[in-house]
Design a protein around this motif. Structure first.
Motif, PDB file in Angstrom:
ATOM      1  N   LYS A  67       0.840  -1.205   0.000  1.00 56.08           N
ATOM      2  CA  LYS A  67       0.000   0.000   0.000  1.00 56.08           C
ATOM      3  C   LYS A  67       0.872   1.251   0.000  1.00 56.08           C
ATOM      4  N   GLU A  68       1.966   1.220   0.762  1.00 52.44           N
ATOM      5  CA  GLU A  68       2.850   2.383   0.865  1.00 52.44           C
ATOM      6  C   GLU A  68       3.754   2.547  -0.352  1.00 52.44           C
ATOM      7  N   LYS A  69       4.236   1.452  -0.897  1.00 54.23           N
ATOM      8  CA  LYS A  69       5.257   1.510  -1.947  1.00 54.23           C
ATOM      9  C   LYS A  69       4.766   1.104  -3.328  1.00 54.23           C
ATOM     10  N   GLY A  70       3.543   0.614  -3.414  1.00 49.00           N
ATOM     11  CA  GLY A  70       3.069   0.072  -4.681  1.00 49.00           C
ATOM     12  C   GLY A  70       3.456  -1.398  -4.783  1.00 49.00           C
ATOM     13  N   GLU A  71       2.868  -2.082  -5.735  1.00 49.65           N
ATOM     14  CA  GLU A  71       3.144  -3.509  -5.892  1.00 49.65           C
ATOM     15  C   GLU A  71       4.575  -3.723  -6.376  1.00 49.65           C
ATOM     16  N   TYR A  72       5.262  -4.666  -5.758  1.00 51.77           N
ATOM     17  CA  TYR A  72       6.589  -5.074  -6.223  1.00 51.77           C
ATOM     18  C   TYR A  72       6.709  -6.574  -6.025  1.00 51.77           C
ATOM     19  N   ALA A  73       7.481  -7.204  -6.905  1.00 51.69           N
ATOM     20  CA  ALA A  73       7.501  -8.659  -7.016  1.00 51.69           C
ATOM     21  C   ALA A  73       7.894  -9.360  -5.722  1.00 51.69           C
ATOM     22  N   ASP A  74       8.859  -8.837  -4.991  1.00 50.88           N
ATOM     23  CA  ASP A  74       9.296  -9.507  -3.773  1.00 50.88           C
ATOM     24  C   ASP A  74       8.168  -9.598  -2.745  1.00 50.88           C
ATOM     25  N   ALA A  75       7.449  -8.499  -2.549  1.00 50.57           N
ATOM     26  CA  ALA A  75       6.350  -8.510  -1.576  1.00 50.57           C
ATOM     27  C   ALA A  75       5.212  -9.408  -2.051  1.00 50.57           C
ATOM     28  N   LEU A  76       4.892  -9.356  -3.338  1.00 56.39           N
ATOM     29  CA  LEU A  76       3.839 -10.223  -3.861  1.00 56.39           C
ATOM     30  C   LEU A  76       4.221 -11.689  -3.711  1.00 56.39           C
ATOM     31  N   ASN A  77       5.476 -12.009  -3.966  1.00 58.85           N
ATOM     32  CA  ASN A  77       5.957 -13.374  -3.802  1.00 58.85           C
ATOM     33  C   ASN A  77       5.827 -13.826  -2.349  1.00 58.85           C
ATOM     34  N   GLN A  78       6.212 -12.977  -1.419  1.00 60.57           N
ATOM     35  CA  GLN A  78       6.111 -13.332   0.000  1.00 60.57           C
ATOM     36  C   GLN A  78       4.658 -13.470   0.429  1.00 60.57           C
ATOM     37  N   LEU A  79       3.775 -12.633  -0.120  1.00 53.61           N
ATOM     38  CA  LEU A  79       2.337 -12.782   0.156  1.00 53.61           C
ATOM     39  C   LEU A  79       1.834 -14.120  -0.367  1.00 53.61           C
ATOM     40  N   GLY A  80       2.284 -14.494  -1.537  1.00 47.18           N
ATOM     41  CA  GLY A  80       1.917 -15.796  -2.087  1.00 47.18           C
ATOM     42  C   GLY A  80       2.396 -16.924  -1.196  1.00 47.18           C
ATOM     43  N   GLY A  92      -2.476 -17.639  -2.761  1.00 46.43           N
ATOM     44  CA  GLY A  92      -1.071 -17.850  -3.080  1.00 46.43           C
ATOM     45  C   GLY A  92      -0.836 -17.780  -4.582  1.00 46.43           C
ATOM     46  N   MET A  93      -1.657 -18.482  -5.335  1.00 49.91           N
ATOM     47  CA  MET A  93      -1.558 -18.489  -6.798  1.00 49.91           C
ATOM     48  C   MET A  93      -1.693 -17.070  -7.344  1.00 49.91           C
ATOM     49  N   GLU A  94      -2.682 -16.341  -6.857  1.00 51.65           N
ATOM     50  CA  GLU A  94      -2.918 -14.979  -7.334  1.00 51.65           C
ATOM     51  C   GLU A  94      -1.683 -14.099  -7.135  1.00 51.65           C
ATOM     52  N   TYR A  95      -1.090 -14.174  -5.952  1.00 54.11           N
ATOM     53  CA  TYR A  95       0.072 -13.330  -5.670  1.00 54.11           C
ATOM     54  C   TYR A  95       1.307 -13.764  -6.461  1.00 54.11           C
ATOM     55  N   TYR A  96       1.521 -15.061  -6.612  1.00 59.84           N
ATOM     56  CA  TYR A  96       2.653 -15.515  -7.430  1.00 59.84           C
ATOM     57  C   TYR A  96       2.503 -15.023  -8.868  1.00 59.84           C
ATOM     58  N   LEU A  97       1.294 -15.141  -9.416  1.00 56.04           N
ATOM     59  CA  LEU A  97       1.074 -14.730 -10.794  1.00 56.04           C
ATOM     60  C   LEU A  97       1.239 -13.215 -10.962  1.00 56.04           C
ATOM     61  N   TYR A 112       8.300 -21.082  -5.989  1.00 60.10           N
ATOM     62  CA  TYR A 112       7.157 -21.313  -5.106  1.00 60.10           C
ATOM     63  C   TYR A 112       5.890 -21.660  -5.869  1.00 60.10           C
ATOM     64  N   LEU A 113       5.729 -21.081  -7.056  1.00 62.27           N
ATOM     65  CA  LEU A 113       4.576 -21.453  -7.880  1.00 62.27           C
ATOM     66  C   LEU A 113       4.677 -22.923  -8.272  1.00 62.27           C
ATOM     67  N   GLY A 114       5.882 -23.370  -8.601  1.00 57.16           N
ATOM     68  CA  GLY A 114       6.092 -24.788  -8.896  1.00 57.16           C
ATOM     69  C   GLY A 114       5.754 -25.664  -7.711  1.00 57.16           C
ATOM     70  N   GLU A 115       6.125 -25.234  -6.511  1.00 54.87           N
ATOM     71  CA  GLU A 115       5.798 -26.002  -5.306  1.00 54.87           C
ATOM     72  C   GLU A 115       4.296 -26.031  -5.062  1.00 54.87           C
ATOM     73  N   LEU A 116       3.629 -24.917  -5.341  1.00 58.03           N
ATOM     74  CA  LEU A 116       2.168 -24.887  -5.208  1.00 58.03           C
ATOM     75  C   LEU A 116       1.524 -25.867  -6.187  1.00 58.03           C
ATOM     76  N   TYR A 117       2.033 -25.913  -7.407  1.00 58.42           N
ATOM     77  CA  TYR A 117       1.501 -26.874  -8.373  1.00 58.42           C
ATOM     78  C   TYR A 117       1.655 -28.310  -7.854  1.00 58.42           C
ATOM     79  N   LEU A 118       2.784 -28.606  -7.230  1.00 57.75           N
ATOM     80  CA  LEU A 118       2.971 -29.952  -6.670  1.00 57.75           C
ATOM     81  C   LEU A 118       1.965 -30.231  -5.559  1.00 57.75           C
ATOM     82  N   GLU A 119       1.713 -29.235  -4.717  1.00 61.24           N
ATOM     83  CA  GLU A 119       0.722 -29.401  -3.645  1.00 61.24           C
ATOM     84  C   GLU A 119      -0.656 -29.673  -4.233  1.00 61.24           C
TER      85      GLU A 119
END
Length: 160
Positions: A67-80, A92-97, A112-119
């Protein structure tokens, strides 16, 4: 006269060493892909919470950082990651994508998206993520981790 020269020399040495310290500090930073100035302190706190497996506590901090900095890949990945670890696969899928839309070669999000696919028992999609990692980084840690997870999945499910 000698004392002034010695003092001046010590000052120069001290400043030089200080510069080396700054250079080393700058070199040591940066395992994430986002510049530190773009991240909020909340991001760092959230990553520490995730490291301690406090996923639910990390999520609001990551949301605040975005919210403060705008969307950035590292934070979205950690949210996923935090959502996935809590069993919230759809989030998780939404944030990884989203992370991968911003940064298609983001190593963590691809792993992590690959790991989610395995799950989700989707081996073909996990292997596709592995191929993306191979193209992005060759034989990096994220590639090795996902490859190990795929191998374990195949072993556990008697797949050759």
């Amino acid at each position: 006269m000698m004392k002034k020269t010695l003092t001046a020399l010590l000052t120069v040495i001290s400043l030089g060493l200080g510069g080396i310290g700054f250079a080393a500090q700058g070199f040591a930073m940066g395992s994430d892909s986002t510049e530190p100035a773009k991240k909020a302190d909340d991001y760092t706190k959230a990553v520490d919470l995730i490291d301690d497996e406090e996923y639910a506590k990390a999520i609001p901090l990551l949301e605040k950082s975005i919210k403060e900095k705008g969307e950035y890949a590292d934070a979205l990945n950690q949210l996923g990651y935090a959502n996935r670890k809590l069993g919230n696969w759809a989030a998780g899928m939404e944030y990884y994508l989203k992370a991968l839309k911003l940064e298609p070669n983001h190593l963590g999000a691809n792993e992590y998206l690959g790991e989610l696919y395995l799950e989700q028992k989707d081996l073909a999609s996990a292997e596709a993520q592995l191929a993306k990692l191979k193209a992005a980084c060759g034989d990096c840690d994220e590639y090795d981790e996902l490859e190990d997870s795929i191998d374990d999945y195949k072993d556990d499910n008697n797949i050759n």
